[in-house]
Design an enzyme around this catalytic site. Structure first.
Site, PDB file in Angstrom:
ATOM      1  N   LYS A  54      36.716  45.808  56.083  1.00 18.20           N
ATOM      2  CA  LYS A  54      37.255  44.766  56.244  1.00 18.20           C
ATOM      3  C   LYS A  54      37.811  44.535  54.841  1.00 18.20           C
ATOM      4  O   LYS A  54      37.187  44.137  54.043  1.00 18.20           O
ATOM      5  CB  LYS A  54      36.214  43.840  56.665  1.00 18.20           C
ATOM      6  CG  LYS A  54      36.891  42.659  57.523  1.00 18.20           C
ATOM      7  CD  LYS A  54      37.901  41.746  56.605  1.00 18.20           C
ATOM      8  CE  LYS A  54      37.399  40.461  55.805  1.00 18.20           C
ATOM      9  NZ  LYS A  54      38.504  40.007  54.877  1.00 18.20           N
ATOM     10  N   GLU A 100      28.200  43.261  45.060  1.00 17.22           N
ATOM     11  CA  GLU A 100      28.747  43.204  43.531  1.00 17.22           C
ATOM     12  C   GLU A 100      29.629  42.089  43.406  1.00 17.22           C
ATOM     13  O   GLU A 100      30.732  41.943  44.212  1.00 17.22           O
ATOM     14  CB  GLU A 100      29.495  44.485  43.347  1.00 17.22           C
ATOM     15  CG  GLU A 100      28.897  45.820  43.551  1.00 17.22           C
ATOM     16  CD  GLU A 100      28.257  46.381  42.609  1.00 17.22           C
ATOM     17  OE1 GLU A 100      28.118  45.668  41.428  1.00 17.22           O
ATOM     18  OE2 GLU A 100      27.615  47.376  42.678  1.00 17.22           O
ATOM     19  N   CYS A 102      36.402  42.287  37.646  1.00 13.51           N
ATOM     20  CA  CYS A 102      35.174  41.825  37.461  1.00 13.51           C
ATOM     21  C   CYS A 102      34.636  41.724  36.186  1.00 13.51           C
ATOM     22  O   CYS A 102      33.609  41.065  35.668  1.00 13.51           O
ATOM     23  CB  CYS A 102      34.351  42.259  38.690  1.00 13.51           C
ATOM     24  SG  CYS A 102      34.253  44.122  38.612  1.00 13.51           S
ATOM     25  N   GLU A 158      33.761  31.881  36.332  1.00 13.57           N
ATOM     26  CA  GLU A 158      34.466  32.819  36.388  1.00 13.57           C
ATOM     27  C   GLU A 158      36.076  32.273  36.560  1.00 13.57           C
ATOM     28  O   GLU A 158      36.225  31.880  37.606  1.00 13.57           O
ATOM     29  CB  GLU A 158      34.107  33.981  37.277  1.00 13.57           C
ATOM     30  CG  GLU A 158      34.929  35.064  37.109  1.00 13.57           C
ATOM     31  CD  GLU A 158      34.851  36.049  38.508  1.00 13.57           C
ATOM     32  OE1 GLU A 158      34.534  35.653  39.600  1.00 13.57           O
ATOM     33  OE2 GLU A 158      34.395  37.327  38.436  1.00 13.57           O
TER      34      GLU A 158
HETATM   35  P1  NAD Z   1      36.153  36.582  47.976  1.00 11.94           P
HETATM   36  O1  NAD Z   1      34.513  36.440  47.953  1.00 11.94           O
HETATM   37  O2  NAD Z   1      36.767  35.606  48.249  1.00 11.94           O
HETATM   38  O3  NAD Z   1      36.462  37.612  49.250  1.00 11.94           O
HETATM   39  C1  NAD Z   1      35.862  38.812  49.298  1.00 11.94           C
HETATM   40  C2  NAD Z   1      35.787  39.241  50.814  1.00 11.94           C
HETATM   41  O4  NAD Z   1      34.911  38.591  51.350  1.00 11.94           O
HETATM   42  C3  NAD Z   1      37.332  39.209  51.507  1.00 11.94           C
HETATM   43  O5  NAD Z   1      37.292  40.314  52.271  1.00 11.94           O
HETATM   44  C4  NAD Z   1      37.136  38.021  52.478  1.00 11.94           C
HETATM   45  O6  NAD Z   1      37.876  38.081  53.315  1.00 11.94           O
HETATM   46  C5  NAD Z   1      35.585  38.115  52.733  1.00 11.94           C
HETATM   47  N1  NAD Z   1      34.922  37.174  53.094  1.00 11.94           N
HETATM   48  C6  NAD Z   1      35.077  35.562  52.544  1.00 11.94           C
HETATM   49  N2  NAD Z   1      34.059  34.908  53.242  1.00 11.94           N
HETATM   50  C7  NAD Z   1      33.195  35.518  54.001  1.00 11.94           C
HETATM   51  C8  NAD Z   1      32.063  35.268  55.046  1.00 11.94           C
HETATM   52  N3  NAD Z   1      31.835  34.088  55.236  1.00 11.94           N
HETATM   53  N4  NAD Z   1      31.805  36.403  55.768  1.00 11.94           N
HETATM   54  C9  NAD Z   1      31.975  37.822  55.499  1.00 11.94           C
HETATM   55  N5  NAD Z   1      33.253  38.234  54.686  1.00 11.94           N
HETATM   56  C10 NAD Z   1      33.852  36.922  53.895  1.00 11.94           C
HETATM   57  O7  NAD Z   1      36.486  37.376  46.863  1.00 11.94           O
HETATM   58  P2  NAD Z   1      37.843  37.742  46.221  1.00 11.94           P
HETATM   59  O8  NAD Z   1      38.400  36.254  45.798  1.00 11.94           O
HETATM   60  O9  NAD Z   1      38.477  38.525  47.176  1.00 11.94           O
HETATM   61  O10 NAD Z   1      37.606  38.477  45.050  1.00 11.94           O
HETATM   62  C11 NAD Z   1      37.211  38.312  43.591  1.00 11.94           C
HETATM   63  C12 NAD Z   1      35.762  38.136  43.285  1.00 11.94           C
HETATM   64  O11 NAD Z   1      35.176  39.353  43.572  1.00 11.94           O
HETATM   65  C13 NAD Z   1      35.600  37.788  41.726  1.00 11.94           C
HETATM   66  O12 NAD Z   1      34.511  36.858  41.598  1.00 11.94           O
HETATM   67  C14 NAD Z   1      35.051  39.235  41.120  1.00 11.94           C
HETATM   68  O13 NAD Z   1      34.461  38.980  40.092  1.00 11.94           O
HETATM   69  C15 NAD Z   1      34.603  39.667  42.333  1.00 11.94           C
HETATM   70  N6  NAD Z   1      34.640  41.167  42.112  1.00 11.94           N
HETATM   71  C16 NAD Z   1      33.240  42.017  41.708  1.00 11.94           C
HETATM   72  C17 NAD Z   1      33.086  43.150  41.540  1.00 11.94           C
HETATM   73  C18 NAD Z   1      31.923  43.844  41.049  1.00 11.94           C
HETATM   74  O14 NAD Z   1      31.795  45.135  41.074  1.00 11.94           O
HETATM   75  N7  NAD Z   1      30.886  43.379  40.525  1.00 11.94           N
HETATM   76  C19 NAD Z   1      34.189  43.982  41.612  1.00 11.94           C
HETATM   77  C20 NAD Z   1      35.412  43.448  41.982  1.00 11.94           C
HETATM   78  C21 NAD Z   1      35.494  41.814  42.351  1.00 11.94           C
END
Ligand code: NAD
Length: 507
Positions: free
Chosen positions: A192, A267, A301, A400
């Site tokens: 997804k 992550e 991240c 962040e």
């Molecule tokens: P997000 O949490 O908003 O969304 C991530 C994914 O989760 C999307 O596909 C979204 O549609 C899905 N999602 C959202 N709500 C959900 C739910 N209730 N149930 C299931 N799926 C759901 O994150 P984002 O804004 O897309 O990404 C940025 C964030 O990701 C930042 O906080 C960044 O630090 C983090 N990140 C972490 C790493 C790591 O390896 N630690 C790597 C990349 C990004």
């Protein structure tokens, strides 16, 4: 106008590019959603429509999980030898390499990543598949000899259907971290992608389709988190969830996954410190501090987003970073000269701007940037931004921001540097700059972070584990560590001869 629906030519002038409609990929077929709904994505450089994307709902997840379940329970993929699966992964790596330019350009249109950085991400993506093709062939259990009476041994077995939920930042490369080990281990996958960046997942579907994966082994369902993503997490036919994204979303997902006792690898976010001691290689540390926050548009991240500088060099170091920050080339991400492209989405730009306003209200000194660059009236552009004299209680120190915003403050001594580094809820990465090697290790070991780089920018060998502590996540990607998650470890206990067994119930 240039269009594509497959891995063919996709080049077009920035801003005039539009993509053909994007469909789900389920059981080897590209298809619209059951409800026929779709949503639109935007090109971050222009905010013009980029693609019309099928919107997945519970019923689409149901179809995809059913296909993945069948491919796992009855299909050949989990039953192939590791070398046979490795050959398919190698073919995928070759396909990515063959299409690297188009893939990189697609990432530029989809997320606004500067093209030079997108090219290295495409190369790294291919390498991830090649790497896991190698590692899976070397993954071996252990044998335990118990005298001559018993032999015990362990086996790595695929877990089943893997649900992968991805964020919008570096979607291509980050997805490959999840897809490659999940498939290498013999699992089947339902991916997804993030709703703001669906194109690289669509491209993966085309590439994997052409690489000889049996139908149902890899599936993509597009859609929103609260509907499509949540349905995947809740589905009883899914065995594990690999999630990369925000900390708050990760908590929601883990709570929901508990109902069906799925294993989760999460992550999450970061607010990583860069500690610069007075004896550091000044020039290298400046290079790393600037690159560490402004590469990948600050949407990274592991970005070094908090700059902690030893008092004696604080003024000079901040001035040097400010000078370089002010000179960063912000612009069209398709231009190879561009260093900082647009942020992913107007909503995200507004969020980052909200942090800049908060920093000013809280009394931090805005040294550079903070506004839309002159002449870039369309798209989600923001100047590279530097705040100095930040205090640990400020939101811009604690939270962040996930954009091109660096915050800096001084520290007195080693103890204070460590205290400040650890004064946030996150613990993903940390960077330490000092020529005193003992000090580098002492500080590094006392920082609460999953990964520490000493006198180095974020260069990671694929064999090393990737992951955070505290609210930055649970679990490790990378190297053979990924297989602790994507595999079940089974132990077989075997007697080599008759042995004494307490004889209950004997008259
Ligand atoms: P997000 O949490 O908003 O969304 C991530 C994914 O989760 C999307 O596909 C979204 O549609 C899905 N999602 C959202 N709500 C959900 C739910 N209730 N149930 C299931 N799926 C759901 O994150 P984002 O804004 O897309 O990404 C940025 C964030 O990701 C930042 O906080 C960044 O630090 C983090 N990140 C972490 C790493 C790591 O390896 N630690 C790597 C990349 C990004």
């Amino acid at each position: 106008m240039t269009t594509t629906s497959n891995t063919g030519e996709i080049f077009g002038e920035a801003g005039s590019f539009s993509h053909e409609p994007v469909f789900h990929y389920i059981n080897g077929r590209f298809q619209a959603g059951q409800a026929g709904r779709s949503f639109e994505t935007l090109n971050p450089a222009t905010n013009q429509p980029l693609a019309q994307v099928a919107e997945g709902l519970t019923e689409d997840i149901e179809l995809a999980v059913r296909a993945a379940r069948k491919a796992f329970d009855e299909g050949s993929w989990p039953r192939l030898s590791t070398s046979e699966r490795a050959q398919v992964l190698m073919r995928i790596a070759e396909a990515i390499e063959a299409h690297a330019d188009e893939i990189a350009q697609l990432e530029v249109y989809d997320v606004g990543m500067p093209i030079t950085q997108a090219r290295s991400q495409a190369a790294r993506t291919a390498e991830n598949f090649r790497f896991y093709a190698r590692v899976i062939q070397n993954l071996a259990g252990e044998a335990y000899q118990v005298g001559k009476r018993f032999l015990n041994y362990t086996l790595y077995k695929p877990v089943g259907v893997a649900g992968l939920i991805m964020p919008w930042n570096t979607p291509l490369m980050l997805s490959s971290w999840r897809i490659a080990p999940a498939l290498a281990a013999g699992n089947t996958v339902v991916l997804k992608p993030a709703e703001w960046s669906p194109l690289s997942a669509d491209l993966f579907a085309h590439l994997l389709d052409e690489s000889g994966l049996p139908a149902g082994v890899f599936n993509v369902v597009h859609g929103f988190g609260e509907s499509c993503g949540a349905a995947l997490v809740a589905h009883p036919g899914v065995n594990l969830i690999a999630f990369t994204g925000e900390t708050t979303t990760g908590k929601t997902i883990m709570a929901s996954a508990a109902a069906t006792l799925k294993r989760c690898s999460v992550e999450l976010g970061g607010k990583s410190p860069v500690i610069v001691c007075a004896d550091a290689d000044f020039e290298q540390a400046v290079d790393a501090a600037v690159f560490g926050i402004f590469s990948l548009n600050g949407e990274r991240c592991t970005a070094g987003s908090r700059l902690l500088i030893e008092e004696g060099i604080y003024h000079d170091f901040v001035e040097a970073v400010a000078k370089r920050t002010a000179a960063i080339r912000v612009g069209d991400p398709s231009d190879p000269q561009t260093e900082l492209g647009p942020l992913i989405h107007p909503e995200h730009l507004a969020r980052v701007q909200g942090y800049i306003a908060a920093g000013q209200q809280e009394g931090a000194r805005l040294m550079v940037g903070g506004a839309r660059p002159h002449g870039l009236t369309q798209g989600n552009y923001l100047q590279a931004t530097l705040f100095a004299d930040v205090k640990p209680g400020m939101r811009i120190f604690q939270e962040e921001i996930f954009g091109p915003v660096l915050v800096a403050m001084p520290f007195r001594d080693e103890a204070e540097a460590i205290k400040l580094a650890n004064a946030v809820r996150y613990g993903l990465a940390a960077y330490v700059w000092t020529r005193d090697i003992g000090r580098a290790h002492r500080i590094g070991q006392d920082i609460e972070a999953g990964m520490v780089w000493l006198n180095s920018q974020n260069v990671r060998d694929l064999r090393t584990p990737f992951g955070g502590v505290k609210e930055s996540g649970i679990g490790h990607e990378g190297g053979h560590y990924a297989f602790d998650f994507y595999c079940n470890l089974q132990t077989i206990h075997m007697a080599l001869d008759r042995h004494a067994i307490p004889r209950f119930g004997v008259e």
